[in-house]
Design an enzyme around this catalytic site. Sequence first.
Site, short mmCIF file in Angstrom:
data_model
loop_
_atom_site.label_atom_id
_atom_site.label_comp_id
_atom_site.label_asym_id
_atom_site.label_seq_id
_atom_site.Cartn_x
_atom_site.Cartn_y
_atom_site.Cartn_z
N ASP A 1 0.19 0.36 2.36
CA ASP A 1 0.41 1.13 3.58
C ASP A 1 -0.95 1.69 3.99
O ASP A 1 -1.71 2.17 3.15
CB ASP A 1 1.33 2.32 3.32
CG ASP A 1 2.80 1.95 3.22
OD1 ASP A 1 3.12 0.74 3.18
OD2 ASP A 1 3.62 2.87 3.15
N HIS B 1 -0.06 -3.86 -3.75
CA HIS B 1 0.79 -5.02 -4.00
C HIS B 1 0.03 -6.31 -3.68
O HIS B 1 -0.96 -6.29 -2.95
CB HIS B 1 2.06 -4.93 -3.15
CG HIS B 1 2.92 -3.74 -3.48
ND1 HIS B 1 4.17 -3.85 -4.05
CD2 HIS B 1 2.70 -2.40 -3.34
CE1 HIS B 1 4.69 -2.64 -4.23
NE2 HIS B 1 3.81 -1.75 -3.81
N SER C 1 -8.06 5.10 -1.43
CA SER C 1 -9.28 4.71 -0.78
C SER C 1 -9.04 3.54 0.13
O SER C 1 -8.36 3.66 1.14
CB SER C 1 -10.33 4.38 -1.84
OG SER C 1 -11.52 3.97 -1.22
#
Length: 260
Positions: free
Chosen positions: A86, A142, A226
């Site tokens: 995200d 992921h 980050s």
Amino acid sequence: MKQSIYRLCIELTNKKWSSFVLRKFVQSRLSKPFIPGFIRTYKIDTDELQDEIGEYPTLHDFFIRQLKGDARIIQFGENDAVSPVDGLLAETGPISDELEIMVKGKAYSVLEMLGADDKASSYIGGRFGVFYLSPSNYHRIHSPVDGTVLNRWSLGRHSYPVNDSGLLYGKAVLAKNYREITELQHRQGKVAVVKVGAMFVNSVEYVNESDIWRQGEEVAYFTFGSTVILLFEKDKFQFLGSKSVPREVKMGEKIGNFIE
């Protein structure tokens, strides 16, 4: 002058002792009362959380929170890549013949980022994407594709901010910060997944030690978040031309496809 002052302040604060103090605090139960304020400040959607707010013992545990199983949809495709996180898809573009990428108007060396000629040369003329995670984002990483792990290595000792100020005034933060690199072999070409550390805490924790990564599968998380950079080989991949950049993306969202 502004750039020099910024760098001096960061150098003074981004030391082993300050990292230690911050880490000890966020991983202690003393930080638990700060979780509700963190949620309000960053407007975090609590309906997505796997656990109840009161079940997180520390701010660190909340920061690396997991989501409900149906909170993200993996737009799976054998020839597609999906967002590994995200965050903000901040920049996409070409990798030059000199192995440079342009981010926020600054050139970054892919050779320096990956640390060796034999690792970087595969990406001459390829494409890159930069994904920036803010404190509000879900901070688990992921796999963007199905692939076999070819290599995994880490570089760098310190990390500096990768926000707008860090990118503008910092010293090539995307190429110099602490970073963990995983190189995958997709059936259509190689993909480098570069996980860049943030200020104070240089920690990327792996949860998948397998040599096989499945698209959408959780592989690691940032202890403090980050940036993730994806690198693709020349004439192997194209980002979606129908969507603008920069834009917010969710983990599992399709970002482009391999060229057959």
